[in-house]
Design an enzyme around this catalytic site. Structure first.
Site, PDB file in Angstrom:
ATOM      1  N   TYR A  97       0.849  -1.196   0.000  1.00 21.56           N
ATOM      2  CA  TYR A  97       0.000   0.000   0.000  1.00 21.56           C
ATOM      3  C   TYR A  97       0.880   1.240   0.000  1.00 21.56           C
ATOM      4  CZ  TYR A  97      -4.283   2.520   0.145  1.00 21.56           C
ATOM      5  OH  TYR A  97      -5.312   3.348  -0.211  1.00 21.56           O
ATOM      6  N   ARG A 150      -9.170  10.273  -8.462  1.00 15.12           N
ATOM      7  CA  ARG A 150      -8.335  11.025  -7.523  1.00 15.12           C
ATOM      8  C   ARG A 150      -7.529  10.025  -6.687  1.00 15.12           C
ATOM      9  NH1 ARG A 150      -7.375  12.303  -2.777  1.00 15.12           N
ATOM     10  NH2 ARG A 150      -8.972  10.877  -1.992  1.00 15.12           N
ATOM     11  N   LYS A 168      -5.995  -2.191  -0.940  1.00 14.86           N
ATOM     12  CA  LYS A 168      -6.884  -2.078   0.221  1.00 14.86           C
ATOM     13  C   LYS A 168      -7.385  -3.449   0.665  1.00 14.86           C
ATOM     14  CE  LYS A 168      -7.504   2.438   1.019  1.00 14.86           C
ATOM     15  NZ  LYS A 168      -7.551   3.144   2.305  1.00 14.86           N
ATOM     16  N   GLU A 239     -13.618   4.365  -2.911  1.00 15.68           N
ATOM     17  CA  GLU A 239     -12.206   4.694  -2.724  1.00 15.68           C
ATOM     18  C   GLU A 239     -11.686   5.591  -3.844  1.00 15.68           C
ATOM     19  OE1 GLU A 239      -8.976   4.723  -0.398  1.00 15.68           O
ATOM     20  OE2 GLU A 239     -10.667   3.408   0.041  1.00 15.68           O
ATOM     21  N   ASP A 240     -11.123   6.728  -3.484  1.00 13.64           N
ATOM     22  CA  ASP A 240     -10.407   7.618  -4.410  1.00 13.64           C
ATOM     23  C   ASP A 240     -11.262   8.096  -5.576  1.00 13.64           C
ATOM     24  OD1 ASP A 240      -8.298   7.441  -2.740  1.00 13.64           O
ATOM     25  OD2 ASP A 240      -6.971   6.371  -4.089  1.00 13.64           O
ATOM     26  N   ASP A 262     -13.878   5.636   2.327  1.00 12.09           N
ATOM     27  CA  ASP A 262     -12.704   5.613   3.192  1.00 12.09           C
ATOM     28  C   ASP A 262     -11.980   6.952   3.201  1.00 12.09           C
ATOM     29  OD1 ASP A 262     -10.956   4.217   4.963  1.00 12.09           O
ATOM     30  OD2 ASP A 262      -9.488   4.118   3.361  1.00 12.09           O
ATOM     31  N   ASP A 263     -11.974   7.662   2.085  1.00 10.54           N
ATOM     32  CA  ASP A 263     -11.287   8.950   2.023  1.00 10.54           C
ATOM     33  C   ASP A 263     -11.978   9.991   2.899  1.00 10.54           C
ATOM     34  OD1 ASP A 263      -9.397   8.164  -0.161  1.00 10.54           O
ATOM     35  OD2 ASP A 263     -11.277   7.921  -1.237  1.00 10.54           O
ATOM     36  N   ASN A 402      -0.441  11.766   1.039  1.00 12.92           N
ATOM     37  CA  ASN A 402       0.483  10.742   0.556  1.00 12.92           C
ATOM     38  C   ASN A 402       0.330  10.602  -0.954  1.00 12.92           C
ATOM     39  OD1 ASN A 402      -1.786   8.898   0.177  1.00 12.92           O
ATOM     40  ND2 ASN A 402      -1.717   8.535   2.388  1.00 12.92           N
TER      41      ASN A 402
END
Length: 540
Positions: A97, A150, A168, A239-240, A262-263, A402
């Site tokens: 990850y 993203r 993930k 996610e993203d 999650d973000d 990150n």
């Protein structure tokens, strides 16, 4: 083993990563499964298999090479792969990850070798149920889905973003014991606006600009409905996704199906944990803290909203609680005088002076903590850090962007410019720092502390949906695992080597919340902790 798998024999076993144990198969198993002669004659112990794998991984000089070696091991023997991750979590989490997964995603089309997961493209609209039916899993407990818009702090990577759901879900298994055979990474490919990929002859995604608006949401909904028809109790983790789509998808589905982003929500729970740890050091309660966020997107407003929820839960009026969080975006400090604000920013538009630089904003707001989630490298420079140290005896400095190249500051700079007084957390790993005769051990505000346990508890209890109270429960439970020794070393989180036990505790807390609030679709076991622990997958 399912009835279908019980029929698999011979070479078919060796090409099935769920079933294959390679040279670890016993003599009896080789006879029973028709493998004699298909493997070298020696039977390897689990310890020898791990030693051999570690030597292969160590022979690769760079993180990407180590990732590719691990990926090959997983494609051949999933049991060995997860044994490596569980026994060497600290060592391999940065490989599978963040930060290595960022490079993996950027180069995904160039390093693609093993088919894994489900790819749903815009060209598949109207046929998504057929695609879902093609998935070999009889049961799926957790889906992680992205549209690649993203990815971390790297932007629009299109189909290449598949590396994120894959990573993930590896952590769901390694950290929280979700059976890997019951997980599914998914990418919804609606194109990309990144010219480099559209012009790359090896790019494996759709070569078109991104689909937006009603057509976009119709395709996502088609996927969600198809997945839930086949697996009615599945947890779907977003996610993203880009900011607008992320908030809109959460608004549409949050209280209707078992899902979370999650973000927005996972990051918030991890950051709130860091805040709980920091206030133990400052001896000043949450009600006396004020936070200034560099960034105003998913992560920033997700964290800010959960801090507000925590303050309200402690008895503060919501209007007052909102004043404890301020946002700084690309146009400057978000204030009540600003017009045309996005909906997610509006609750945090306060009566404040106009500030064009982050340093000006720090001086105007006088926060006890600053939180970087805008992927602006080195934005927390010496001037900002010194100002925070002048305002606060123990300034809270969270550089959460990150991969590492996008961090607002590194650990060494944070400690040096605050004379060792910073309460620091980061989104990517940093080495211990020696300063003034002390050794500081900074730890990541890594979502992997929270999302696996959240998923474990929700899946175990077969929760109907995930309200805010679950994320508060996760943050509080995680904070309770931070020892006084951790805090003395400057660590606001426990060691990642403890993450499996931490995830189990979070899973128990989430399941308990589901049972107490009537959200579970099964009965509470008499010994919940023992039942959750028994539910967790372990490599054989």
């Amino acid at each position: 083993m399912s009835n279908q798998n019980q029929c698999v024999r011979g070479a078919d076993v060796l090409v099935n990563a769920h079933l294959n144990r390679g040279v670890g198969f016993s003599a009896e198993a080789r006879d029973r499964l028709g493998l004699r002669g298909l493997l070298p004659p020696a039977v390897s112990s689990a310890e020898n298999q791990v030693a051999r794998a570690l030597a292969l991984i160590d022979s690769r000089p760079d993180p990407l090479g180590k990732y590719l070696e691990l990926d090959a091991i997983r494609a051949a023997d999933e049991n060995l792969f997860f044994k490596l991750l569980i026994e060497h979590t600290d060592r391999f989490m940065p490989i599978v990850y963040t930060p290595t997964v960022g490079e993996v995603c950027q180069k995904f089309s160039h390093i693609y070798r093993f088919p894994r997961g489900l790819f749903v493209s815009y060209e598949d609209r109207g046929r998504v149920e057929e695609l879902v039916a093609n998935c070999p899993q009889e049961e799926v407990d957790v889906i992680v889905v992205t549209d690649g818009q993203r990815i971390l702090g790297l932007g629009d990577l299109g189909m290449n973003g598949m590396g994120i759901p894959m990573g993930k879900l590896s952590l769901y298994t390694a950290c929280a014991g979700i059976d890997p055979a019951r997980t599914l990474p998914v990418t919804i490919d609606v194109g990309t606006n990144t010219e480099a990929y559209l012009n790359d002859p090896l790019y494996l995604g759709l070569r078109r600009e991104r689909v937006t608006g009603d057509e976009y949401f119709a395709l996502v909904d088609e996927f969600i409905q198809a997945a839930r028809r086949r697996w009615p109790k599945v947890l779907i983790q977003f996610e993203d996704f880009g900011n607008h789509n992320a908030f809109e998808l959460l608004r549409r589905y949050q209280d209707k199906i078992l899902c979370f982003n999650d973000d927005i929500q996972g990051t918030a729970a991890v950051a709130l944990t860091g805040v709980y740890s920091a206030v133990r050091v400052t001896k000043k309660p949450l009600a006396e803290q004020t936070f200034l966020f560099l960034g105003a997107g998913e992560a920033a407003t997700g964290i800010a909203n959960l801090i507000v929820d925590a303050l309200v839960d402690e008895g503060m009026d919501r209007a007052e609680a909102l004043k404890h969080c301020c946002l700084f975006d690309s146009k400057g400090l978000v204030t009540a005088a600003r017009t045309g604000l996005a909906e997610n920013k509006q609750p945090f538009a306060h009566e404040l002076p106009e500030c064009r630089t982050f340093l000006e904003a720090v001086r105007a707001v006088r926060p006890t903590g600053i939180v970087g989630v805008a992927a602006q490298p080195k934005a927390f420079d010496a001037a900002v850090l010194r100002e925070m140290a002048a305002i606060n005896e123990r300034p809270i400095i969270f550089a959460l962007s990150n991969p590492t190249s996008r961090a607002e500051c590194d650990a060494e700079t944070a400690y040096r410019e605050t004379d060792g007084r910073a309460l620091f957390a980061s989104g990517s790993p940093f080495a211990p720092v020696e300063l003034n005769g002390r050794t500081f051990v900074p730890r990541q505000g890594n979502n992997s502390y929270v999302f696996p346990g959240l998923g474990l508890g929700a899946v175990f209890a077969q929760a109907e949906w995930m309200p805010t109270g679950m994320f508060l429960a996760a943050a509080r439970t995680l904070a309770e695992t931070v020892s006084e020794e951790d805090l003395e070393r400057g660590s606001l989180y426990p060691s990642l080597s403890e993450v499996r036990d931490v995830s189990m505790k979070i899973g128990v807390a989430i399941a308990e919340y589901a049972y107490e609030h009537g959200l579970a679709r099964n009965e509470r076991p008499a010994d919940l902790e023992a039942a959750v622990k028994a539910f967790m997958y372990m490599p054989e």
